[in-house]
Scaffold this motif. Structure first.
Motif, short mmCIF file in Angstrom:
data_model
loop_
_atom_site.label_atom_id
_atom_site.label_comp_id
_atom_site.label_asym_id
_atom_site.label_seq_id
_atom_site.Cartn_x
_atom_site.Cartn_y
_atom_site.Cartn_z
N ALA A 150 0.81 -1.22 0.00
CA ALA A 150 0.00 0.00 0.00
C ALA A 150 0.84 1.27 0.00
CB ALA A 150 -0.96 -0.01 1.19
N GLU A 151 1.93 1.27 0.77
CA GLU A 151 2.76 2.48 0.87
C GLU A 151 3.52 2.78 -0.43
OE1 GLU A 151 5.23 -0.94 2.48
OE2 GLU A 151 3.18 -0.24 2.82
N GLN A 152 3.58 1.83 -1.35
CA GLN A 152 4.27 2.04 -2.63
C GLN A 152 3.32 2.30 -3.80
OE1 GLN A 152 6.78 -1.38 -3.14
NE2 GLN A 152 8.15 -0.81 -1.47
N LYS A 153 2.02 2.06 -3.61
CA LYS A 153 1.06 2.23 -4.71
C LYS A 153 0.98 3.67 -5.20
CE LYS A 153 -1.69 -1.77 -3.90
NZ LYS A 153 -2.93 -2.44 -3.95
#
Length: 190
Positions: free
Chosen positions: A69-72
């Motif tokens: 999620a933190e890279q999306k």
């Protein structure tokens, strides 16, 4: 060399100049009304359009669930908006150059109305499939993606509803791309 290849626009302009040099060397008249120029542009924009369609369907969409999620945000905030810019304008320019070609070559009306026989009917089928695909890009996929990517204000429910709509239209275009490409490649209308 790294500076040259790091500049996309410079590489594109150089490629264009090289293509013109190749055309001149091999005796082609390079004028704006030359059918060969529109054929070349049609193929270039078509490759860009369908290439991005395949990238989205074979790479980006299937990979997104596996991305933490933190890279999306890197995809949705930077890569996807650029992909969709080139995707939708490549679709538009493919259609425009294709319609110009069909008109200049004299079979546009016959092809679009399926009044021709054989190869004209085949190119007509390809043209209609491409028109449906371009419609999907501009009026279904792009409006849904603007919500999904946060380009326009949308509630969580609207974003959730937009995702399957965009996916269905994109997969429809994937499905239609195969017979469309067959029709375009095999019509051979010179």
């Amino acid at each position: 060399m790294a500076k040259f290849f790091g500049n996309l626009h410079l590489v594109l302009v150089t490629g264009l100049v090289f293509a013109i040099a190749v055309a001149v060397h091999f005796g082609a008249a390079v004028t704006i009304d030359n059918v060969a120029v529109f054929s070349w542009l049609h193929v270039f924009f078509g490759i860009l359009w369908i290439g991005l369609l395949y990238y989205l369907n074979f790479v980006q969409v299937p990979t997104m669930p596996a991305i933490p999620a933190e890279q999306k945000g890197a995809i949705t905030g930077h890569i996807a908006p650029k992909v969709f810019f080139f995707f939708r304008y490549a679709a538009l320019l493919t259609v425009i150059t294709g319609l110009v070609l069909a008109t200049v070559k004299g079979y546009g009306h016959q092809a679009l109305t399926f009044q021709g026989e054989g190869q004209v009917a085949l190119i007509g089928l390809g043209m209609w499939l491409a028109l449906i695909m371009a419609f999907n890009v501009w009026f279904i996929i792009w409006p849904a993606q603007k919500k999904i990517l946060g380009i326009v204000e949308a509630s969580a429910e609207e974003k959730a509803a937009a995702a399957p709509r965009a996916l269905a239209a994109s997969r429809t275009n994937l499905l239609l791309s195969l017979p469309m490409l067959y029709a375009m490649v095999n019509a051979n209308l010179g």
